[in-house]
Design an enzyme around this catalytic site. Structure first.
Site, mmCIF file in Angstrom:
data_model
loop_
_atom_site.group_PDB
_atom_site.id
_atom_site.type_symbol
_atom_site.label_atom_id
_atom_site.label_comp_id
_atom_site.label_asym_id
_atom_site.label_seq_id
_atom_site.Cartn_x
_atom_site.Cartn_y
_atom_site.Cartn_z
ATOM 1 N N LYS A 22 1.083 -1.267 0.075
ATOM 2 C CA LYS A 22 -0.065 -0.088 -0.013
ATOM 3 C C LYS A 22 0.715 1.430 -0.089
ATOM 4 O O LYS A 22 0.600 2.091 -0.808
ATOM 5 C CB LYS A 22 -0.884 -0.090 1.226
ATOM 6 C CG LYS A 22 -1.899 1.117 1.294
ATOM 7 C CD LYS A 22 -2.732 1.009 2.299
ATOM 8 C CE LYS A 22 -2.622 2.069 3.572
ATOM 9 N NZ LYS A 22 -3.683 1.989 4.569
ATOM 10 N N GLU A 66 11.037 -4.933 3.371
ATOM 11 C CA GLU A 66 10.865 -6.027 2.893
ATOM 12 C C GLU A 66 10.372 -6.325 1.469
ATOM 13 O O GLU A 66 10.855 -7.218 0.621
ATOM 14 C CB GLU A 66 10.137 -7.226 3.970
ATOM 15 C CG GLU A 66 10.639 -7.291 5.319
ATOM 16 C CD GLU A 66 10.101 -6.048 6.266
ATOM 17 O OE1 GLU A 66 9.940 -4.744 5.676
ATOM 18 O OE2 GLU A 66 10.243 -6.146 7.400
ATOM 19 N N GLY A 120 -4.050 -2.040 6.093
ATOM 20 C CA GLY A 120 -3.299 -3.038 5.169
ATOM 21 C C GLY A 120 -4.064 -4.070 5.642
ATOM 22 O O GLY A 120 -4.162 -5.159 5.049
ATOM 23 N N ARG A 121 -4.137 -4.366 7.067
ATOM 24 C CA ARG A 121 -4.887 -5.707 7.653
ATOM 25 C C ARG A 121 -6.125 -5.848 7.462
ATOM 26 O O ARG A 121 -6.934 -6.968 7.621
ATOM 27 C CB ARG A 121 -4.628 -5.746 9.228
ATOM 28 C CG ARG A 121 -5.072 -4.473 9.985
ATOM 29 C CD ARG A 121 -4.493 -4.371 11.274
ATOM 30 N NE ARG A 121 -4.742 -3.013 12.064
ATOM 31 C CZ ARG A 121 -3.980 -1.900 11.888
ATOM 32 N NH1 ARG A 121 -3.086 -1.890 11.176
ATOM 33 N NH2 ARG A 121 -4.342 -0.871 12.642
ATOM 34 N N GLU A 135 -2.619 -5.642 15.785
ATOM 35 C CA GLU A 135 -1.902 -4.372 15.306
ATOM 36 C C GLU A 135 -3.158 -3.267 15.448
ATOM 37 O O GLU A 135 -2.887 -2.340 15.502
ATOM 38 C CB GLU A 135 -1.604 -4.446 13.741
ATOM 39 C CG GLU A 135 -0.800 -3.458 13.176
ATOM 40 C CD GLU A 135 -0.147 -3.953 11.957
ATOM 41 O OE1 GLU A 135 -0.821 -3.727 10.966
ATOM 42 O OE2 GLU A 135 1.208 -4.116 11.918
ATOM 43 N N HIS A 179 -2.430 -31.535 20.451
ATOM 44 C CA HIS A 179 -1.027 -32.327 20.829
ATOM 45 C C HIS A 179 0.251 -31.359 21.122
ATOM 46 O O HIS A 179 1.168 -31.612 20.842
ATOM 47 C CB HIS A 179 -0.743 -33.272 19.556
ATOM 48 C CG HIS A 179 -2.170 -34.256 19.554
ATOM 49 N ND1 HIS A 179 -2.049 -35.389 20.202
ATOM 50 C CD2 HIS A 179 -3.131 -34.240 19.004
ATOM 51 C CE1 HIS A 179 -3.413 -36.046 19.916
ATOM 52 N NE2 HIS A 179 -3.776 -35.129 19.189
ATOM 53 N N LYS A 239 11.543 -0.206 12.755
ATOM 54 C CA LYS A 239 12.048 -0.007 11.178
ATOM 55 C C LYS A 239 12.874 1.073 11.213
ATOM 56 O O LYS A 239 14.043 0.944 10.597
ATOM 57 C CB LYS A 239 10.863 0.386 10.397
ATOM 58 C CG LYS A 239 9.716 -0.546 10.305
ATOM 59 C CD LYS A 239 8.514 0.114 9.377
ATOM 60 C CE LYS A 239 7.120 -0.829 9.451
ATOM 61 N NZ LYS A 239 6.205 -0.377 8.557
HETATM 62 O O1 LIG Z 1 1.408 -2.723 2.259
HETATM 63 P P1 LIG Z 1 2.492 -2.181 2.837
HETATM 64 O O2 LIG Z 1 2.448 -0.645 2.875
HETATM 65 O O3 LIG Z 1 3.974 -2.613 2.224
HETATM 66 O O4 LIG Z 1 2.465 -2.326 4.465
HETATM 67 C C1 LIG Z 1 2.611 -3.817 5.028
HETATM 68 C C2 LIG Z 1 2.477 -3.897 6.480
HETATM 69 O O5 LIG Z 1 3.349 -3.216 7.193
HETATM 70 C C3 LIG Z 1 2.830 -2.518 8.260
HETATM 71 O O6 LIG Z 1 2.686 -1.302 8.199
HETATM 72 C C4 LIG Z 1 3.409 -2.886 9.583
HETATM 73 O O7 LIG Z 1 4.753 -2.485 9.592
HETATM 74 C C5 LIG Z 1 1.363 -3.236 8.287
HETATM 75 O O8 LIG Z 1 0.402 -2.265 8.523
HETATM 76 C C6 LIG Z 1 1.126 -3.330 6.854
HETATM 77 O O9 LIG Z 1 0.027 -4.212 6.732
#
Ligand SMILES: O=P(O)(O)OC[C@H]1O[C@](O)(CO)[C@@H](O)[C@@H]1O
Length: 527
Positions: A213, A219, A270-271, A357, A388, A503
């Site tokens: 987003k 990452e 995002g979530r 979150e 288990h 971060k």
């Molecule tokens: O879609 P993006 O902006 O890469 O963010 C990924 C995820 O990183 C976060 O901002 C947390 O670091 C989440 O809220 C989000 O879902």
């Protein structure tokens, strides 16, 4: 306009707090009382699901107090304001519109001249058209061959929800003849994640969707570069294989490096983004757009129930209220989500993010500290595997952990075998029934090591089968539960400032701008 007050200022909450340990669940669930409760304490959900809360610590008195709390905290009014476009995300001054992506609730929301419902629908249509063309062989690789695999590159909300939904329907889709493409996911910046996926993927026939987003997540950008490098080394042009899902304001939106770009916006967290292009592109490619639409329909049906003011007819609100009673009055620190469905193996991971979150906050929506506990720790695993693993603590540990079971009467694939007079599906369902009663009622034993205290509350969502519709309803149920709990705790469930510090420090480590403990750990890890 609804008024936003802290939970501990509400008269109805004070009344509820006086009902601590009001119901002895062991007694309530024993004998014929238990049978009566199982029949009585059940609320219909959408798509044939039902929310059974007989084994929760509630009775008519507690439910009446919860109804007062719902009314005094104006939960239904706040939900209405949310889906009609109020600035509910106060931290980021944003609207919260993931329900609108499911199309059905609310009035038209227009921002800067853009009708948001039309915008989400147009992006879904764009994803549908694109997926149909890929499936029909109208969009192909440079050699004119069909794409067979889709790989989503994203993390957090750009990974967990869509991945959980894909895994949930992967076998169902094969069984029902709608599996179009295999989907894979790369999320971790651990190079072994991307490497393992790339090594097992036929790159020439793969589409990669970069999903971010913000378009700035370390990452995801690293993994995008990782994949582009692999494509180039394989003699392929990345621009023929890469798609983007992002917001129109993100750096990714301005790039020509993609075969196609699909958009969401800042009003879908995002979530909560599985209902947007974040889930829509990969799921439309994997199963076809009709199946994605069916997931959205299931979610929309559950959203409609969530708008009901009567808590007994609003399973999402009721679940939220019971959760707040357990967290704040009963003082239980965590909640386990336990789907008795292998297809839901990643659903708890999605809920971990969605819940923690959203509601892992210590200040209210006005930035002032709250004097009560908020979101519980959420964890889970499918049953019966969890039995288990960690159920020992759940049965005999010193903490009481409220449980949320999910179970289906029928399997997805239908292949089964009768062993010792029962099918595997019957064994699965027998176990969840047994666990609910074992947790609630316990079993006395003179040997304390073998004694089960009982008194451990649980609920269960029961369905006929995990289908696109029931999956959508399940997704929306938990999203709405989390939203209502945020309203009750008076926190902003739609920002996540708590993820920023780590971060920033990681960037400093990579720039070798460290001192003190940060430098020592950097040295220990050989960075
Ligand atoms: O879609 P993006 O902006 O890469 O963010 C990924 C995820 O990183 C976060 O901002 C947390 O670091 C989440 O809220 C989000 O879902």
């Amino acid at each position: 306009m609804a008024t936003w007050n802290n939970l501990d200022t509400l008269a109805s909450y004070k009344k509820l707090a006086g009902l601590k340990n009001h119901v002895d669940i062991k007694e309530a669930m024993s004998g014929e009382n238990g049978a009566t409760r199982v029949a009585k304490y059940s609320a219909p959900m959408a798509e044939g699901l039902s929310f059974n809360y007989a084994a929760k610590q509630v009775d008519d008195t507690v439910l009446a107090a919860l109804a007062e709390l719902a009314e005094e905290s104006q939960l239904a009014d706040k939900f209405e304001e949310l889906y009609n476009g109020a600035v509910i995300n106060t931290g980021e001054k944003r609207l919260v519109l993931h329900h609108l992506a499911r199309r059905q609730l609310g009035t038209d929301v227009v921002v800067d001249g853009v009708n948001k419902r039309d915008f989400y629908v147009s992006q879904q249509q764009k994803a549908a058209d694109f997926a149909n063309k890929v499936h029909a062989g109208e969009i192909t690789n440079a050699a004119g061959e069909k794409f067979t695999t889709v790989v989503q590159i994203g993390i957090g909300g750009s990974d967990l929800g869509p991945r959980a939904l894909y895994i949930a329907l992967e076998n169902w889709a094969k069984e029902n003849g709608v599996a179009k493409m295999e989907a894979k996911f790369i999320s971790n910046v651990d190079p072994d994640d991307a490497a393992a996926v790339l090594k097992s993927t036929d790159l020439a026939h793969a589409l990669f969707i970069v999903v971010s987003k913000s378009g700035t997540t370390l990452e995801t950008l690293t993994n995008e570069a990782f994949v582009k490098d692999a494509l180039t080394k394989a003699g392929l042009n990345p621009a023929n294989h890469m798609l983007a899902v992002t917001s129109e304001t993100s750096p990714l939106a301005k790039s020509d490096d993609y075969l196609e770009a699909f958009f969401m916006d800042d009003f879908i967290g995002g979530r909560y983004s599985s209902s947007s292009a974040v889930g829509g592109v990969v799921l439309s490619l994997a199963f076809g757009p009709e199946i994605f639409a069916r997931i959205l329909n299931g979610a929309a049906e559950e959203d409609k129930l969530a708008a009901n003011k009567n808590i007994l007819e609003n399973p999402d609100m009721l679940d939220a209220l019971i959760g707040v009673y357990e967290r704040n009055v009963q003082e239980y620190p965590s909640t386990a989500v336990l789907p008795y469905s292998q297809a839901l193996s990643r659903f708890p991971a999605h809920l971990q993010q969605c819940d923690m979150e959203s509601n892992g906050k210590s200040v209210n929506r006005f930035g002032e500290p709250v004097n009560y506990v908020t979101g519980p720790t959420i964890f889970g695993e499918p049953g019966t595997n969890g039995q288990h693993s960690f159920y020992q603590l759940l049965h005999q540990g010193t903490d009481i952990v409220p449980l949320q079971f999910v179970g289906f009467k029928n399997s997805q694939i239908g292949m089964d075998v009768v062993i010792e007079d029962s099918t595997s599906q019957q064994k699965l369902c027998a176990n969840v029934a047994a666990q609910i009663v074992a947790f609630a009622c316990g079993k006395k034993d003179e040997n304390l090591n073998k004694n089960f205290e009982g008194g451990r509350p649980s609920s269960i969502i029961i369905g006929e089968q995990l289908t696109p519709e029931s999956l959508g309803a399940l997704l929306a149920h938990f999203e709405n539960k989390i939203m209502f709990q945020g309203f009750l705790w008076n926190v902003n469930s739609f920002d996540q400032e708590g993820v920023q510090l780590g971060k920033i420090l990681a960037k400093r480590v990579l720039a070798h701008d460290t001192d003190g403990a940060l430098k020592s750990y950097s040295d220990l890890l050989n960075i």
